[in-house]
Design a protein around this motif. Sequence first.
Motif, PDB file in Angstrom:
ATOM      1  N   MET A   1       5.477 -16.356 -24.006  1.00 29.78           N
ATOM      2  CA  MET A   1       4.923 -15.334 -23.136  1.00 29.78           C
ATOM      3  C   MET A   1       3.761 -15.947 -22.358  1.00 29.78           C
ATOM      4  O   MET A   1       3.025 -16.777 -22.863  1.00 29.78           O
ATOM      5  CB  MET A   1       4.448 -14.153 -23.983  1.00 29.78           C
ATOM      6  CG  MET A   1       3.824 -13.053 -23.180  1.00 29.78           C
ATOM      7  SD  MET A   1       3.417 -11.670 -24.252  1.00 29.78           S
ATOM      8  CE  MET A   1       2.421 -10.758 -23.144  1.00 29.78           C
ATOM      9  N   VAL A   2       3.626 -15.529 -21.144  1.00 30.84           N
ATOM     10  CA  VAL A   2       2.512 -15.994 -20.320  1.00 30.84           C
ATOM     11  C   VAL A   2       1.570 -14.825 -20.037  1.00 30.84           C
ATOM     12  O   VAL A   2       1.963 -13.666 -20.102  1.00 30.84           O
ATOM     13  CB  VAL A   2       2.991 -16.604 -18.983  1.00 30.84           C
ATOM     14  CG1 VAL A   2       3.821 -17.856 -19.231  1.00 30.84           C
ATOM     15  CG2 VAL A   2       3.754 -15.597 -18.159  1.00 30.84           C
ATOM     16  N   LYS A   5      -4.246 -13.276 -17.280  1.00 30.98           N
ATOM     17  CA  LYS A   5      -5.617 -12.790 -17.440  1.00 30.98           C
ATOM     18  C   LYS A   5      -6.642 -13.719 -16.800  1.00 30.98           C
ATOM     19  O   LYS A   5      -7.595 -13.237 -16.193  1.00 30.98           O
ATOM     20  CB  LYS A   5      -5.953 -12.561 -18.913  1.00 30.98           C
ATOM     21  CG  LYS A   5      -5.380 -11.287 -19.469  1.00 30.98           C
ATOM     22  CD  LYS A   5      -5.837 -11.077 -20.899  1.00 30.98           C
ATOM     23  CE  LYS A   5      -5.205  -9.822 -21.472  1.00 30.98           C
ATOM     24  NZ  LYS A   5      -5.608  -9.616 -22.875  1.00 30.98           N
ATOM     25  N   PRO A   6      -6.464 -15.044 -16.909  1.00 29.62           N
ATOM     26  CA  PRO A   6      -7.447 -15.912 -16.241  1.00 29.62           C
ATOM     27  C   PRO A   6      -7.507 -15.680 -14.731  1.00 29.62           C
ATOM     28  O   PRO A   6      -8.593 -15.690 -14.145  1.00 29.62           O
ATOM     29  CB  PRO A   6      -6.961 -17.324 -16.574  1.00 29.62           C
ATOM     30  CG  PRO A   6      -6.211 -17.166 -17.853  1.00 29.62           C
ATOM     31  CD  PRO A   6      -5.532 -15.821 -17.737  1.00 29.62           C
ATOM     32  N   LEU A   7      -6.370 -15.446 -14.105  1.00 27.49           N
ATOM     33  CA  LEU A   7      -6.334 -15.163 -12.668  1.00 27.49           C
ATOM     34  C   LEU A   7      -7.047 -13.850 -12.374  1.00 27.49           C
ATOM     35  O   LEU A   7      -7.865 -13.766 -11.452  1.00 27.49           O
ATOM     36  CB  LEU A   7      -4.894 -15.099 -12.165  1.00 27.49           C
ATOM     37  CG  LEU A   7      -4.700 -14.609 -10.720  1.00 27.49           C
ATOM     38  CD1 LEU A   7      -5.402 -15.535  -9.732  1.00 27.49           C
ATOM     39  CD2 LEU A   7      -3.213 -14.487 -10.405  1.00 27.49           C
ATOM     40  N   ILE A  35       3.843 -10.786 -11.834  1.00 27.60           N
ATOM     41  CA  ILE A  35       2.571 -11.316 -12.324  1.00 27.60           C
ATOM     42  C   ILE A  35       1.806 -10.215 -13.054  1.00 27.60           C
ATOM     43  O   ILE A  35       1.263 -10.447 -14.152  1.00 27.60           O
ATOM     44  CB  ILE A  35       1.753 -11.921 -11.170  1.00 27.60           C
ATOM     45  CG1 ILE A  35       2.435 -13.209 -10.674  1.00 27.60           C
ATOM     46  CG2 ILE A  35       0.312 -12.183 -11.588  1.00 27.60           C
ATOM     47  CD1 ILE A  35       1.850 -13.791  -9.409  1.00 27.60           C
ATOM     48  N   ASN A  36       1.762  -9.032 -12.496  1.00 26.81           N
ATOM     49  CA  ASN A  36       1.065  -7.913 -13.141  1.00 26.81           C
ATOM     50  C   ASN A  36       1.682  -7.551 -14.485  1.00 26.81           C
ATOM     51  O   ASN A  36       1.003  -7.027 -15.357  1.00 26.81           O
ATOM     52  CB  ASN A  36       1.049  -6.684 -12.232  1.00 26.81           C
ATOM     53  CG  ASN A  36      -0.056  -6.753 -11.213  1.00 26.81           C
ATOM     54  OD1 ASN A  36      -1.184  -7.085 -11.523  1.00 26.81           O
ATOM     55  ND2 ASN A  36       0.276  -6.446  -9.970  1.00 26.81           N
ATOM     56  N   ILE A  61      -3.393 -19.130 -15.483  1.00 25.82           N
ATOM     57  CA  ILE A  61      -2.354 -18.714 -16.424  1.00 25.82           C
ATOM     58  C   ILE A  61      -2.637 -19.300 -17.797  1.00 25.82           C
ATOM     59  O   ILE A  61      -3.242 -20.364 -17.920  1.00 25.82           O
ATOM     60  CB  ILE A  61      -0.962 -19.162 -15.919  1.00 25.82           C
ATOM     61  CG1 ILE A  61       0.164 -18.521 -16.714  1.00 25.82           C
ATOM     62  CG2 ILE A  61      -0.836 -20.656 -15.877  1.00 25.82           C
ATOM     63  CD1 ILE A  61       1.538 -18.743 -16.118  1.00 25.82           C
ATOM     64  N   GLU A  62      -2.220 -18.567 -18.829  1.00 28.70           N
ATOM     65  CA  GLU A  62      -2.310 -19.104 -20.175  1.00 28.70           C
ATOM     66  C   GLU A  62      -1.021 -18.794 -20.916  1.00 28.70           C
ATOM     67  O   GLU A  62      -0.352 -17.797 -20.629  1.00 28.70           O
ATOM     68  CB  GLU A  62      -3.523 -18.545 -20.920  1.00 28.70           C
ATOM     69  CG  GLU A  62      -3.531 -17.055 -21.123  1.00 28.70           C
ATOM     70  CD  GLU A  62      -4.829 -16.545 -21.739  1.00 28.70           C
ATOM     71  OE1 GLU A  62      -5.657 -17.332 -22.169  1.00 28.70           O
ATOM     72  OE2 GLU A  62      -4.984 -15.312 -21.768  1.00 28.70           O
ATOM     73  N   TYR A  63      -0.678 -19.666 -21.825  1.00 26.92           N
ATOM     74  CA  TYR A  63       0.540 -19.492 -22.627  1.00 26.92           C
ATOM     75  C   TYR A  63       0.172 -18.799 -23.927  1.00 26.92           C
ATOM     76  O   TYR A  63      -0.796 -19.173 -24.589  1.00 26.92           O
ATOM     77  CB  TYR A  63       1.180 -20.851 -22.931  1.00 26.92           C
ATOM     78  CG  TYR A  63       2.282 -20.759 -23.946  1.00 26.92           C
ATOM     79  CD1 TYR A  63       3.531 -20.273 -23.590  1.00 26.92           C
ATOM     80  CD2 TYR A  63       2.078 -21.138 -25.266  1.00 26.92           C
ATOM     81  CE1 TYR A  63       4.548 -20.168 -24.515  1.00 26.92           C
ATOM     82  CE2 TYR A  63       3.086 -21.039 -26.204  1.00 26.92           C
ATOM     83  CZ  TYR A  63       4.320 -20.553 -25.827  1.00 26.92           C
ATOM     84  OH  TYR A  63       5.313 -20.444 -26.751  1.00 26.92           O
ATOM     85  N   LEU A  64       0.947 -17.790 -24.279  1.00 29.61           N
ATOM     86  CA  LEU A  64       0.766 -17.097 -25.543  1.00 29.61           C
ATOM     87  C   LEU A  64       2.041 -17.259 -26.355  1.00 29.61           C
ATOM     88  O   LEU A  64       3.132 -16.964 -25.859  1.00 29.61           O
ATOM     89  CB  LEU A  64       0.489 -15.609 -25.314  1.00 29.61           C
ATOM     90  CG  LEU A  64      -0.717 -15.275 -24.434  1.00 29.61           C
ATOM     91  CD1 LEU A  64      -0.771 -13.773 -24.176  1.00 29.61           C
ATOM     92  CD2 LEU A  64      -2.000 -15.746 -25.080  1.00 29.61           C
ATOM     93  N   PRO A  65       1.930 -17.718 -27.592  1.00 25.27           N
ATOM     94  CA  PRO A  65       3.133 -17.860 -28.418  1.00 25.27           C
ATOM     95  C   PRO A  65       3.855 -16.524 -28.561  1.00 25.27           C
ATOM     96  O   PRO A  65       3.245 -15.456 -28.489  1.00 25.27           O
ATOM     97  CB  PRO A  65       2.591 -18.318 -29.769  1.00 25.27           C
ATOM     98  CG  PRO A  65       1.225 -18.842 -29.492  1.00 25.27           C
ATOM     99  CD  PRO A  65       0.723 -18.106 -28.281  1.00 25.27           C
TER     100      PRO A  65
END
Length: 74
Positions: A1-2, A5-7, A35-36, A61-65
């Motif tokens: 999952m991506v 939130k950083p953006l 994106i939302n 973007i950040e990756y979430l397991p």
Amino acid sequence: MVSYKPLFRYCLEHDISKTQCRKMCGISPNTWTKINRNEEVSMPVLNKICAALDLSYGDIIEYLPDKTKEEMEN
């Protein structure tokens, strides 16, 4: 999952609305909806965002397991 939130944090910190960001980056409304919803988008889209805002991938973007996704749904 991506997660984007950083953006969104960047936009908030720089007083840029999501609509303004979408237009600045030249992203279609349909892609912005993805994106939302924290759905994956193509690398060219990420490149547009990085180029328009002078940021790197890690800034937007950040990756979430997947485990995190399951936890979020419960």
